[in-house]
Scaffold this motif. Structure first.
Motif, mmCIF file in Angstrom:
data_model
loop_
_atom_site.group_PDB
_atom_site.id
_atom_site.type_symbol
_atom_site.label_atom_id
_atom_site.label_comp_id
_atom_site.label_asym_id
_atom_site.label_seq_id
_atom_site.Cartn_x
_atom_site.Cartn_y
_atom_site.Cartn_z
ATOM 1 N N THR A 79 59.129 40.362 18.507
ATOM 2 C CA THR A 79 57.907 40.749 17.793
ATOM 3 C C THR A 79 56.688 40.640 18.696
ATOM 4 O O THR A 79 55.757 41.448 18.615
ATOM 5 N N LEU A 80 56.684 39.640 19.568
ATOM 6 C CA LEU A 80 55.556 39.466 20.483
ATOM 7 C C LEU A 80 55.678 40.343 21.722
ATOM 8 O O LEU A 80 54.688 40.916 22.186
ATOM 9 N N LEU A 81 56.882 40.444 22.260
ATOM 10 C CA LEU A 81 57.049 41.095 23.558
ATOM 11 C C LEU A 81 57.022 42.615 23.472
ATOM 12 O O LEU A 81 56.515 43.271 24.388
ATOM 13 N N LEU A 82 57.558 43.197 22.409
ATOM 14 C CA LEU A 82 57.604 44.649 22.324
ATOM 15 C C LEU A 82 56.210 45.288 22.304
ATOM 16 O O LEU A 82 55.955 46.247 23.040
ATOM 17 N N PRO A 83 55.271 44.798 21.475
ATOM 18 C CA PRO A 83 53.918 45.387 21.550
ATOM 19 C C PRO A 83 53.260 45.194 22.910
ATOM 20 O O PRO A 83 52.558 46.092 23.400
#
Length: 329
Positions: A32-36
């Motif tokens: 959830t944090l890394l993809l954006p």
């Protein structure tokens, strides 16, 4: 026999199931944090970095009609930057400013957090008061400071009345203390940041080690130094790193107050890069300086990540040792 072994088997299965579920939750949280962030880097930052690299290896100025008219110069611009004494002094000033303001923010933030982490009546009011400086726009801080810190201004007058001496310090015009003035404003503006982080760290410390130390008769100082501080080391390091990185990039207050002056005493890296790019219109040199500063920041971040991982491993080992001793007892 079967009756006695089944509960233990079910318990082990439940523990394993919780561990798997926790691992999946952590993986989802990371994604959830890394993809954006990955999408932002790919579609926004990558084109900017490539354009900046193009400017760094071409001698381009705003007077050329097109980007493609710039001459390819290879690493000559980087060589000019690295041999520029003003750039070297800007690095030293930024490091001095960031180090001093980071230490000041941490010391005052930690003291406030240590005074505030235990509940008391009226605590919410003090939270608001201590956090207000961080909510103030940096340019407003600078212009307010300009009114307060001139030679015959309220600050010098107040100190003169307190000390009963004629206190006349040129906070804004003396090149020897101009950078110190910026650092003091930075400390006032961003102490709440360290306060919030350290307050969260203190609130997260488990009560059992402190209660055990109190039972053994340890003084408050020994509990603080030998129990609380070791448990807070990862949080302390995180607060110092984040504050240092932000201080290295500080621009609004320094520019609004001094524009690099008096002389070049407040010509930090952001100020010098801005002046080079937008006042002297040396676009290629400004791009090259930005790349060098980016590499410097990446090195600092990698060192910080290594130290944070080391502190986390040490803390995990400490907790594991405590659990083993509790199991043996």
């Amino acid at each position: 026999m079967a009756v006695t072994t089944m509960p233990s088997t079910d318990a082990r299965a439940a523990v394993a199931s919780r561990a798997v579920s926790r691992a999946r939750a952590i993986k989802r949280f990371k994604l959830t944090l890394l993809l954006p962030m990955a999408a932002l880097f790919l579609f926004v930052l990558t084109p900017v970095l490539l354009l900046q690299l193009y400017f760094s290896v071409h001698q381009w100025t705003v007077y050329l009609s097109s980007w493609w008219d710039a001459d390819y110069v290879g690493l000559d611009v980087f060589r000019d930057v690295l041999t520029d004494p003003r750039f070297g002094w800007a690095i030293l000033r930024s490091l001095a400013f960031a180090t001093g303001s980071t230490i000041g923010c941490f010391v005052f933030g930690f003291l406030l957090a240590y005074l505030m982490y235990k509940p008391f009546r009226g605590q919410a009011f003090f939270y608001i008061v201590f956090i207000l400086p961080m909510l103030t726009v940096p340019v407003v801080v600078a212009y307010t400071a300009e009114m307060l810190l001139y030679r015959s201004g309220p600050i010098n007058d107040l100190i003169s009345h307190i000390l009963h001496v004629n206190f006349q310090v040129s906070w804004l015009t003396d090149p020897h203390i101009a950078l110190l003035t910026c650092a003091l404003l930075e400390i006032w503006n961003w102490t709440p940041f360290s306060f919030i982080i350290m307050l969260a760290g203190l609130a997260a410390i488990p009560k059992e080690p402190i209660e055990a130390a109190e039972i053994l008769g340890a003084s408050k100082w020994r509990i603080f130094w030998e129990v609380q501080v070791p448990l807070l080391r990862p949080v302390i390091l995180l607060a110092l790193v984040l504050r240092f990185l932000e201080a290295m990039a500080e621009f609004p207050k320094t520019w609004a107050l001094f524009q690099g002056g008096p002389g070049s005493s407040t010509e930090t890296l952001p100020v010098y890069i801005f002046m080079t790019t937008w006042q002297y219109f040396e676009i290629s040199k400004g791009a090259a300086m930005s790349y060098i500063v980016m590499v410097l920041m990446v090195v600092i971040v990698l060192i910080a990540i290594h130290l944070l991982r080391r502190e986390k491993r040490a803390l995990d080992q400490m907790y594991a040792a405590g659990e083993e001793q509790g199991a043996k007892a």
